[in-house]
Write a protein that holds these residues in place. Sequence first.
Motif, mmCIF file in Angstrom:
data_model
loop_
_atom_site.group_PDB
_atom_site.id
_atom_site.type_symbol
_atom_site.label_atom_id
_atom_site.label_comp_id
_atom_site.label_asym_id
_atom_site.label_seq_id
_atom_site.Cartn_x
_atom_site.Cartn_y
_atom_site.Cartn_z
ATOM 1 N N ASN A 211 -25.282 -17.704 -27.290
ATOM 2 C CA ASN A 211 -25.819 -18.910 -26.669
ATOM 3 C C ASN A 211 -27.244 -19.118 -27.180
ATOM 4 O O ASN A 211 -27.717 -18.397 -28.060
ATOM 5 C CB ASN A 211 -25.746 -18.836 -25.133
ATOM 6 N N ASN A 212 -27.942 -20.093 -26.646
ATOM 7 C CA ASN A 212 -29.281 -20.420 -27.150
ATOM 8 C C ASN A 212 -30.258 -19.258 -26.992
ATOM 9 O O ASN A 212 -31.156 -19.079 -27.823
ATOM 10 C CB ASN A 212 -29.822 -21.667 -26.442
ATOM 11 N N GLU A 213 -30.080 -18.490 -25.946
ATOM 12 C CA GLU A 213 -30.950 -17.327 -25.735
ATOM 13 C C GLU A 213 -30.771 -16.311 -26.865
ATOM 14 O O GLU A 213 -31.739 -15.725 -27.356
ATOM 15 C CB GLU A 213 -30.631 -16.673 -24.393
ATOM 16 N N ASP A 214 -29.525 -16.097 -27.277
ATOM 17 C CA ASP A 214 -29.257 -15.174 -28.388
ATOM 18 C C ASP A 214 -29.926 -15.661 -29.677
ATOM 19 O O ASP A 214 -30.530 -14.864 -30.412
ATOM 20 C CB ASP A 214 -27.751 -15.055 -28.631
ATOM 21 N N VAL A 215 -29.801 -16.956 -29.942
ATOM 22 C CA VAL A 215 -30.394 -17.523 -31.154
ATOM 23 C C VAL A 215 -31.899 -17.307 -31.155
ATOM 24 O O VAL A 215 -32.485 -16.870 -32.155
ATOM 25 C CB VAL A 215 -30.062 -19.022 -31.284
ATOM 26 N N THR A 216 -32.534 -17.575 -30.031
ATOM 27 C CA THR A 216 -33.986 -17.419 -29.917
ATOM 28 C C THR A 216 -34.418 -15.984 -30.174
ATOM 29 O O THR A 216 -35.402 -15.723 -30.878
ATOM 30 C CB THR A 216 -34.465 -17.859 -28.516
ATOM 31 N N GLN A 217 -33.673 -15.029 -29.625
ATOM 32 C CA GLN A 217 -34.074 -13.625 -29.731
ATOM 33 C C GLN A 217 -33.670 -12.972 -31.055
ATOM 34 O O GLN A 217 -34.335 -12.045 -31.518
ATOM 35 C CB GLN A 217 -33.470 -12.826 -28.571
ATOM 36 N N LEU A 218 -32.585 -13.458 -31.656
ATOM 37 C CA LEU A 218 -32.062 -12.773 -32.840
ATOM 38 C C LEU A 218 -32.435 -13.424 -34.173
ATOM 39 O O LEU A 218 -32.359 -12.790 -35.210
ATOM 40 C CB LEU A 218 -30.542 -12.674 -32.747
ATOM 41 N N ARG A 219 -32.831 -14.677 -34.140
ATOM 42 C CA ARG A 219 -33.089 -15.394 -35.387
ATOM 43 C C ARG A 219 -34.113 -14.664 -36.275
ATOM 44 O O ARG A 219 -33.854 -14.415 -37.452
ATOM 45 C CB ARG A 219 -33.582 -16.806 -35.089
ATOM 46 N N ASP A 235 -28.894 -21.766 -40.857
ATOM 47 C CA ASP A 235 -27.774 -22.262 -40.049
ATOM 48 C C ASP A 235 -27.522 -21.352 -38.852
ATOM 49 O O ASP A 235 -26.927 -20.282 -38.976
ATOM 50 C CB ASP A 235 -26.517 -22.357 -40.916
ATOM 51 N N TRP A 236 -27.976 -21.803 -37.699
ATOM 52 C CA TRP A 236 -27.728 -21.095 -36.450
ATOM 53 C C TRP A 236 -27.055 -22.028 -35.441
ATOM 54 O O TRP A 236 -27.197 -21.855 -34.225
ATOM 55 C CB TRP A 236 -29.036 -20.553 -35.871
ATOM 56 N N SER A 237 -26.331 -22.999 -35.934
ATOM 57 C CA SER A 237 -25.679 -23.953 -35.034
ATOM 58 C C SER A 237 -24.548 -23.278 -34.260
ATOM 59 O O SER A 237 -23.816 -22.447 -34.804
ATOM 60 C CB SER A 237 -25.140 -25.146 -35.815
ATOM 61 N N LEU A 238 -24.423 -23.645 -33.007
ATOM 62 C CA LEU A 238 -23.433 -23.036 -32.115
ATOM 63 C C LEU A 238 -22.315 -24.017 -31.789
ATOM 64 O O LEU A 238 -22.492 -25.231 -31.841
ATOM 65 C CB LEU A 238 -24.104 -22.587 -30.810
ATOM 66 N N ASP A 239 -21.156 -23.456 -31.482
ATOM 67 C CA ASP A 239 -20.035 -24.253 -30.978
ATOM 68 C C ASP A 239 -20.069 -24.174 -29.455
ATOM 69 O O ASP A 239 -19.656 -23.164 -28.876
ATOM 70 C CB ASP A 239 -18.695 -23.710 -31.484
ATOM 71 N N ASN A 240 -20.584 -25.176 -28.826
ATOM 72 C CA ASN A 240 -20.693 -25.147 -27.369
ATOM 73 C C ASN A 240 -19.315 -25.247 -26.728
ATOM 74 O O ASN A 240 -18.603 -26.229 -26.908
ATOM 75 C CB ASN A 240 -21.584 -26.296 -26.889
ATOM 76 N N LYS A 241 -18.951 -24.215 -25.987
ATOM 77 C CA LYS A 241 -17.633 -24.139 -25.373
ATOM 78 C C LYS A 241 -17.748 -24.082 -23.851
ATOM 79 O O LYS A 241 -18.690 -23.495 -23.302
ATOM 80 C CB LYS A 241 -16.895 -22.887 -25.865
ATOM 81 N N ASN A 242 -16.777 -24.687 -23.181
ATOM 82 C CA ASN A 242 -16.733 -24.586 -21.716
ATOM 83 C C ASN A 242 -16.143 -23.254 -21.269
ATOM 84 O O ASN A 242 -16.394 -22.783 -20.166
ATOM 85 C CB ASN A 242 -15.905 -25.725 -21.129
#
Length: 261
Positions: A211-219, A235-242
């Motif tokens: 999720n966005n938190e992972d991207v922020t911490q791992l990028r 490229d750190w785009s995510l597939d937002n899933k329900n």
Amino acid sequence: IIGLAKSGTTILTYKIANSLKNAKVHFEPNGRKGFINLEYHRKALIDKSSENIVSKLIYYPAINSLRDVKRLSSFYSKKIWIIRDPRDTLISSFFYRWNKSHNMDMKDFQIALRRTKFKEANPELVSFISLTKGFIDIENYVKQTYFKVAKIINQLPKDWIIIKYEDFIDEKYDKIEKALHLSLDRNIQVPERLDRVVRTKAYGNWRKWFNNEDVTQLRNILNPILDSLGYDYSDWSLDNKNELDPKEGSLYLEKIFFGNK
């Protein structure tokens, strides 16, 4: 054939071996000591009962070195290292750690399973980092594993074949086939006894599980490694899933922990 755990070494091994004439596979011989038991490889390669020998080894950064790789590879006429996007490897490694053969604690498994089910239902609320908390120190794992591997791969002699898992899954076999003077059979899969631990046979799974938190911490941690290995680190785009597919998460965990087919 060498690679980190969960990087595609198994499917690559059997795809090549079954495309060769009269080939024998040595599957992770001697386990973690596979790189240092040179006598095993020496004997295997003088075996006249098989025309071709294919050995598959997992590289363990904590115990193996570039020197080990070079010494062992001197026995073989062709050498392949398969790499995989570390973001996907992180996810596969977390789930695979619960394999029945690893004898993991039942209470820990139940915690991991409960967290996984909650994340499946609430992908955006639960980071992958929090899912693995207490089980994997992701930042340390990346530093101890991928920094070392990226450095070694960039120091390998030019006769090594470096391929990406993603290209292999997309059946972009030109590089391998040219190097091995071989046409790979598109229909060959891994043996059934090994296939049960496969999760997706795909790539980009991190786009669903991060999720966005992972991207922020791992990028910042992963970008230098992604760049070194030839991946698009922008490229750190995510597939937002329900919701997330339990077959790739909780049901998979239960299958490999209890040894179900």
